[in-house]
Design a protein around this motif. Structure first.
Motif, short mmCIF file in Angstrom:
data_model
loop_
_atom_site.label_atom_id
_atom_site.label_comp_id
_atom_site.label_asym_id
_atom_site.label_seq_id
_atom_site.Cartn_x
_atom_site.Cartn_y
_atom_site.Cartn_z
N ALA A 97 -2.47 -6.99 -3.45
CA ALA A 97 -2.45 -5.51 -3.43
C ALA A 97 -3.46 -5.00 -2.42
O ALA A 97 -4.28 -5.76 -1.89
N LYS A 136 -8.90 2.03 -9.04
CA LYS A 136 -7.45 2.21 -8.92
C LYS A 136 -6.73 0.86 -8.90
O LYS A 136 -5.70 0.67 -9.55
N LEU A 137 -7.30 -0.09 -8.16
CA LEU A 137 -6.68 -1.42 -8.08
C LEU A 137 -6.77 -2.14 -9.42
O LEU A 137 -5.82 -2.79 -9.86
N ALA A 152 -5.57 -1.02 -1.04
CA ALA A 152 -5.75 0.42 -1.19
C ALA A 152 -6.64 0.90 -0.05
O ALA A 152 -7.52 0.16 0.39
N ILE A 208 0.85 -1.20 0.00
CA ILE A 208 0.00 0.00 0.00
C ILE A 208 0.88 1.25 0.00
O ILE A 208 0.67 2.17 -0.79
N LYS A 209 1.91 1.25 0.87
CA LYS A 209 2.79 2.43 0.96
C LYS A 209 3.51 2.69 -0.35
O LYS A 209 3.66 3.82 -0.79
N ASP A 210 3.98 1.61 -1.02
CA ASP A 210 4.76 1.75 -2.26
C ASP A 210 3.86 1.83 -3.49
O ASP A 210 4.35 1.87 -4.62
N ASP A 211 2.54 1.73 -3.30
CA ASP A 211 1.59 1.71 -4.41
C ASP A 211 1.97 0.59 -5.40
O ASP A 211 2.02 0.80 -6.61
N ASN A 212 2.25 -0.56 -4.86
CA ASN A 212 2.78 -1.68 -5.67
C ASN A 212 1.83 -2.89 -5.60
O ASN A 212 0.86 -2.89 -4.86
N LYS A 267 -8.52 4.53 2.09
CA LYS A 267 -8.82 5.97 2.14
C LYS A 267 -9.53 6.24 3.47
O LYS A 267 -10.37 5.43 3.89
N LEU A 271 -11.56 3.23 -5.19
CA LEU A 271 -10.46 2.33 -4.78
C LEU A 271 -10.41 1.10 -5.68
O LEU A 271 -9.35 0.62 -6.07
N LYS A 298 -4.23 -0.80 -11.80
CA LYS A 298 -2.89 -1.25 -11.43
C LYS A 298 -2.67 -2.71 -11.81
O LYS A 298 -1.65 -3.09 -12.35
#
Ligand SMILES: Nc1ncnc2c1ncn2[C@@H]1O[C@H](COP(=O)(O)OP(=O)(O)OP(=O)(O)O)[C@@H](O)[C@H]1O
Ligand SMILES: [Mg+2]
Length: 275
Positions: free
Chosen positions: A51, A81-82, A53, A14-18, A55, A78, A85
């Motif tokens: 993964a 976005k996922l 995400a 989550i922190k690295d958006d990976n 908010k 969300l 990705k």
């Protein structure tokens, strides 16, 4: 302190958006509509973390949807976005409720998730989802969230009792706001960003209230240990305070906010079993 590898991995993703390569596996999603945060977690069919995400949101209060459209918009956002990705459509989801809420509120939570084009294959209760992540078969899971203290008591892998009371991180913010004469959002900021030790003294009565709630429900029952999860358990010294009040050995988890959301995703049945 419990360091669950999958939870730590989820936090880093989550922190690295990976994300992790899912090699054409079917994907399952856990949707946690919390009082303070909405979290989506994706796992593969072997329940490996792929993964996540999240908010912060104020669209649900203690398991009751208070802003239906707002909740849908955030979950949809969300989800999109996922999907972008992962380059894959997310279809199957599981959601969670605090224990003991009205069946109509449960329906409202499932409706939000279904309105975001998910097929809901399972609805679990929050502390039981946390037990799934931590693979705990005996003891009490206590989920200290934004709005409530949720308790789930397990014996030989079976849930023998669940309870929920309205005391959470929000109540800590009320105490901090009152003490410093500041507004609630400032209090939240101070709680999360300042030295835990200064804040601990101010919020101690709230922690004591939470521990008393747990003690009352567990009184007279044979309980091996208490496992604290949820964002509001992020305080050094919380284990000792709970142990003193309940008389039960207490542990807390690293990245405690993500333990329940990961368990919700793991409890999703997916297309093969869920339909
Ligand atoms: N580092 C931290 N230190 C103290 N409190 C924290 C920290 N991080 C998050 N919190 C608090 O944790 C709470 C959010 O936790 P969590 O996401 O588990 O709750 P939720 O699932 O949204 O709420 P609920 O389960 O009650 O509906 C908030 O009150 C937040 O202020
Ligand atoms: Mg929660």
């Amino acid at each position: 302190m419990i360091s669950n590898k999958e939870v730590l991995k989820l936090s880093k993703l989550i922190k690295d958006d990976n994300f992790v390569d899912y090699k054409n596996s079917e994907l399952k999603v856990g949707v946690d509509l919390g009082t303070a945060n909405i979290v989506l977690v994706v796992v593969d069919e072997k329940n490996r973390v792929i993964a996540g995400a999240m908010k912060s949101a104020k669209v649900v209060r203690d398991g009751i949807v208070v802003d239906y459209i707002g909740a849908i918009n955030i979950v949809k956002d969300l989800k999109r976005k996922l999907e972008d990705k992962l380059e894959k459509e997310l279809i199957y989801a599981s959601c969670a409720i605090p224990p003991g809420i009205d069946p109509r509120s449960t329906k409202a939570i499932a409706n939000v998730v279904e309105s975001c084009d998910f097929i809901v294959t399972n609805i679990v209760d929050e502390p039981t989802a946390a037990a799934e992540t931590l693979k705990i078969k005996d003891g009490a899971i206590v989920d200290l969230g934004g709005g409530t203290t949720g308790i789930s008591l397990l014996k030989n892998g079976e849930v023998i009792g669940t309870w929920d009371e309205p005391t959470g991180g929000h109540h800590m913010n009320l105490t901090i706001a009152g003490y410093y004469n500041i507004d609630l959002s400032k209090a939240e900021e101070l709680k999360i960003n300042s030295n835990n030790k200064d804040i601990f003294t101010i919020i101690k009565p709230v922690l004591e209230k939470m521990a008393s709630i747990v003690k009352n429900y567990l009184d007279g029952k044979e309980v091996d240990a208490i496992y604290l999860v949820g964002g509001a358990s992020n305080f050094d010294g919380i284990e000792d305070l709970f142990e003193k009040i309940t008389g039960i050995k207490t542990f807390r988890s690293k990245e405690a906010l993500l333990v329940t959301p990961l368990g919700i995703a793991k409890s999703c049945l997916g297309g093969k079993n869920g339909q």
